[in-house]
Motif scaffolding. Sequence first.
Motif, PDB file in Angstrom:
ATOM      1  N   HIS A   1       4.035  13.326   4.153  1.00  0.00           N
ATOM      2  CA  HIS A   1       2.593  13.547   4.006  1.00  0.00           C
ATOM      3  C   HIS A   1       1.835  12.235   4.174  1.00  0.00           C
ATOM      4  O   HIS A   1       0.655  12.241   4.520  1.00  0.00           O
ATOM      5  CB  HIS A   1       2.286  14.198   2.652  1.00  0.00           C
ATOM      6  N   GLY A   2       2.516  11.124   3.945  1.00  0.00           N
ATOM      7  CA  GLY A   2       1.880   9.813   4.062  1.00  0.00           C
ATOM      8  C   GLY A   2       1.601   9.385   5.488  1.00  0.00           C
ATOM      9  O   GLY A   2       0.866   8.402   5.707  1.00  0.00           O
ATOM     10  N   THR A   3       2.184  10.075   6.451  1.00  0.00           N
ATOM     11  CA  THR A   3       1.943   9.718   7.859  1.00  0.00           C
ATOM     12  C   THR A   3       1.522  10.923   8.704  1.00  0.00           C
ATOM     13  O   THR A   3       0.856  10.750   9.714  1.00  0.00           O
ATOM     14  CB  THR A   3       3.225   9.158   8.513  1.00  0.00           C
ATOM     15  N   ASN A   4       1.962  12.084   8.337  1.00  0.00           N
ATOM     16  CA  ASN A   4       1.817  13.323   9.136  1.00  0.00           C
ATOM     17  C   ASN A   4       2.408  13.155  10.536  1.00  0.00           C
ATOM     18  O   ASN A   4       1.976  13.826  11.485  1.00  0.00           O
ATOM     19  CB  ASN A   4       0.350  13.774   9.272  1.00  0.00           C
ATOM     20  N   ASN A   5       3.360  12.244  10.666  1.00  0.00           N
ATOM     21  CA  ASN A   5       3.854  11.926  12.001  1.00  0.00           C
ATOM     22  C   ASN A   5       5.332  11.547  11.923  1.00  0.00           C
ATOM     23  O   ASN A   5       5.669  10.464  11.446  1.00  0.00           O
ATOM     24  CB  ASN A   5       3.022  10.760  12.558  1.00  0.00           C
TER      25      ASN A   5
ATOM     26  N   PHE B   1      -0.601   5.885   4.850  1.00  0.00           N
ATOM     27  CA  PHE B   1       0.242   5.574   3.700  1.00  0.00           C
ATOM     28  C   PHE B   1      -0.255   4.275   3.066  1.00  0.00           C
ATOM     29  O   PHE B   1      -0.344   3.248   3.742  1.00  0.00           O
ATOM     30  CB  PHE B   1       1.701   5.437   4.150  1.00  0.00           C
ATOM     31  N   ASP B   2      -0.592   4.335   1.786  1.00  0.00           N
ATOM     32  CA  ASP B   2      -1.132   3.164   1.094  1.00  0.00           C
ATOM     33  C   ASP B   2       0.014   2.362   0.479  1.00  0.00           C
ATOM     34  O   ASP B   2       0.401   2.585  -0.660  1.00  0.00           O
ATOM     35  CB  ASP B   2      -2.121   3.630   0.016  1.00  0.00           C
ATOM     36  N   ILE B   3       0.525   1.432   1.271  1.00  0.00           N
ATOM     37  CA  ILE B   3       1.679   0.647   0.809  1.00  0.00           C
ATOM     38  C   ILE B   3       1.322  -0.199  -0.419  1.00  0.00           C
ATOM     39  O   ILE B   3       2.150  -0.423  -1.286  1.00  0.00           O
ATOM     40  CB  ILE B   3       2.236  -0.243   1.969  1.00  0.00           C
ATOM     41  N   ASN B   4       0.048  -0.636  -0.478  1.00  0.00           N
ATOM     42  CA  ASN B   4      -0.370  -1.538  -1.579  1.00  0.00           C
ATOM     43  C   ASN B   4      -0.110  -0.937  -2.953  1.00  0.00           C
ATOM     44  O   ASN B   4       0.159  -1.652  -3.914  1.00  0.00           O
ATOM     45  CB  ASN B   4      -1.884  -1.818  -1.511  1.00  0.00           C
ATOM     46  N   ILE B   5      -0.248   0.388  -3.029  1.00  0.00           N
ATOM     47  CA  ILE B   5      -0.192   0.983  -4.375  1.00  0.00           C
ATOM     48  C   ILE B   5       1.228   0.980  -4.947  1.00  0.00           C
ATOM     49  O   ILE B   5       1.396   1.052  -6.165  1.00  0.00           O
ATOM     50  CB  ILE B   5      -0.822   2.397  -4.386  1.00  0.00           C
TER      51      ILE B   5
ATOM     52  N   ILE C   1      10.368   6.897   9.513  1.00  0.00           N
ATOM     53  CA  ILE C   1      11.464   5.977   9.161  1.00  0.00           C
ATOM     54  C   ILE C   1      10.930   4.569   8.829  1.00  0.00           C
ATOM     55  O   ILE C   1      11.209   4.054   7.748  1.00  0.00           O
ATOM     56  CB  ILE C   1      12.576   5.992  10.228  1.00  0.00           C
ATOM     57  N   PRO C   2      10.135   3.936   9.730  1.00  0.00           N
ATOM     58  CA  PRO C   2       9.657   2.597   9.343  1.00  0.00           C
ATOM     59  C   PRO C   2       8.815   2.590   8.075  1.00  0.00           C
ATOM     60  O   PRO C   2       8.906   1.657   7.267  1.00  0.00           O
ATOM     61  CB  PRO C   2       8.841   2.119  10.560  1.00  0.00           C
ATOM     62  N   VAL C   3       8.012   3.622   7.871  1.00  0.00           N
ATOM     63  CA  VAL C   3       7.184   3.659   6.655  1.00  0.00           C
ATOM     64  C   VAL C   3       8.082   3.832   5.414  1.00  0.00           C
ATOM     65  O   VAL C   3       7.856   3.210   4.372  1.00  0.00           O
ATOM     66  CB  VAL C   3       6.098   4.757   6.758  1.00  0.00           C
ATOM     67  N   SER C   4       9.136   4.632   5.538  1.00  0.00           N
ATOM     68  CA  SER C   4      10.078   4.805   4.417  1.00  0.00           C
ATOM     69  C   SER C   4      10.702   3.470   4.029  1.00  0.00           C
ATOM     70  O   SER C   4      10.791   3.120   2.852  1.00  0.00           O
ATOM     71  CB  SER C   4      11.224   5.747   4.810  1.00  0.00           C
ATOM     72  N   LEU C   5      11.146   2.735   5.046  1.00  0.00           N
ATOM     73  CA  LEU C   5      11.837   1.474   4.770  1.00  0.00           C
ATOM     74  C   LEU C   5      10.874   0.453   4.169  1.00  0.00           C
ATOM     75  O   LEU C   5      11.230  -0.312   3.265  1.00  0.00           O
ATOM     76  CB  LEU C   5      12.512   0.945   6.035  1.00  0.00           C
ATOM     77  N   SER C   6       9.622   0.478   4.646  1.00  0.00           N
ATOM     78  CA  SER C   6       8.607  -0.430   4.083  1.00  0.00           C
ATOM     79  C   SER C   6       8.377  -0.114   2.616  1.00  0.00           C
ATOM     80  O   SER C   6       8.226  -1.021   1.790  1.00  0.00           O
ATOM     81  CB  SER C   6       7.268  -0.287   4.821  1.00  0.00           C
ATOM     82  N   ALA C   7       8.355   1.174   2.284  1.00  0.00           N
ATOM     83  CA  ALA C   7       8.124   1.572   0.890  1.00  0.00           C
ATOM     84  C   ALA C   7       9.267   1.086   0.001  1.00  0.00           C
ATOM     85  O   ALA C   7       9.047   0.679  -1.142  1.00  0.00           O
ATOM     86  CB  ALA C   7       7.971   3.084   0.791  1.00  0.00           C
ATOM     87  N   ILE C   8      10.476   1.098   0.543  1.00  0.00           N
ATOM     88  CA  ILE C   8      11.616   0.602  -0.247  1.00  0.00           C
ATOM     89  C   ILE C   8      11.439  -0.890  -0.521  1.00  0.00           C
ATOM     90  O   ILE C   8      11.569  -1.351  -1.657  1.00  0.00           O
ATOM     91  CB  ILE C   8      12.958   0.869   0.473  1.00  0.00           C
ATOM     92  N   ILE C   9      11.119  -1.630   0.525  1.00  0.00           N
ATOM     93  CA  ILE C   9      10.923  -3.076   0.352  1.00  0.00           C
ATOM     94  C   ILE C   9       9.782  -3.344  -0.635  1.00  0.00           C
ATOM     95  O   ILE C   9       9.835  -4.278  -1.431  1.00  0.00           O
ATOM     96  CB  ILE C   9      10.645  -3.760   1.720  1.00  0.00           C
ATOM     97  N   ALA C  10       8.758  -2.490  -0.593  1.00  0.00           N
ATOM     98  CA  ALA C  10       7.614  -2.665  -1.504  1.00  0.00           C
ATOM     99  C   ALA C  10       7.968  -2.353  -2.955  1.00  0.00           C
ATOM    100  O   ALA C  10       7.158  -2.598  -3.847  1.00  0.00           O
ATOM    101  CB  ALA C  10       6.453  -1.792  -1.035  1.00  0.00           C
TER     102      ALA C  10
END
Length: 270
Positions: free
Chosen positions: A205-209, A183-187, A214-223
Amino acid sequence: MGGLNLSLKKGNTHLTTFKVGQVEIGKDFVVIAGPCSVESEEQIITIAKSVKASGANMLRGGAFKPRTSPYSFQGLGEKALIYLKRASEITGLPVVTEVMDTTDIELVSEYADVLQIGARNVQNYSLLKAVGKTDKPILLKRGFSTTLEEYLFCAEYVLNEGNSQVILCERGIRSGTSKNNVFDINIIPTLKRITHLPVIADPSHGTNNRDIIIPVSLSAIIAGADGLMVEVHSNIGTALSDVKQQLNLDEFSNLSKMIYQTFQFRNCLK
Ligand code: PEP
Ligand code: MN
């Protein structure tokens, strides 16, 4: 970025927002949930009811599936569209589903509220021009290795045909030989800074895992993401596609609570 249309230029402070059902995309936080593929009427209705109760405000589900292998489940096609519509009528959730081919646009548009262009088709310029001629909002996934500039041009293909309702979506990129996307958080903050379009994240699809959705979702919100698209299944072990990256109904319910808290937290950071 030479050649890019004014509509995406820096300095344009007008943010694009538009309504899909009750949700104002780009203003309200949009949570799109549902299975990778629609597998039966019962499956999609069960999932739709549950994700709605948990707080989702849009339903996803693949009818025409772009599978890497021609031997994998290809989707139920029009039958899936009919089931999606039924689930939408029962729950009131608007529907987003993928259109893979220009010849299917009319059919999919009869049932869907938002047309999804998948990662594999993001640079299918004739498809982009064709959906740009519709009045449906377009959820435009980034490709596996689409650069920032290429991705913006893809969005412009749609905008230039007169359709201004485009949602950008980071869904993970290829990294080396890994089977899983990264998952490319920078973009997320980058797109938010240089475009006026709503930007959402697809942590499935950003993790396939499923363990790290959940942590990637929350990071995307903060981003700075304007929403999430999460794959959710009522029986994760039996999913006919993307079996490793769908949350079960309880996991999605937990995520929903955390989405709300994280969104509140983000607002405190402003
Ligand atoms: C999907 O949303 O099910 C899908 C196939 O996504 P992507 O195009 O990002 O792979
Ligand atoms: Mn999927």
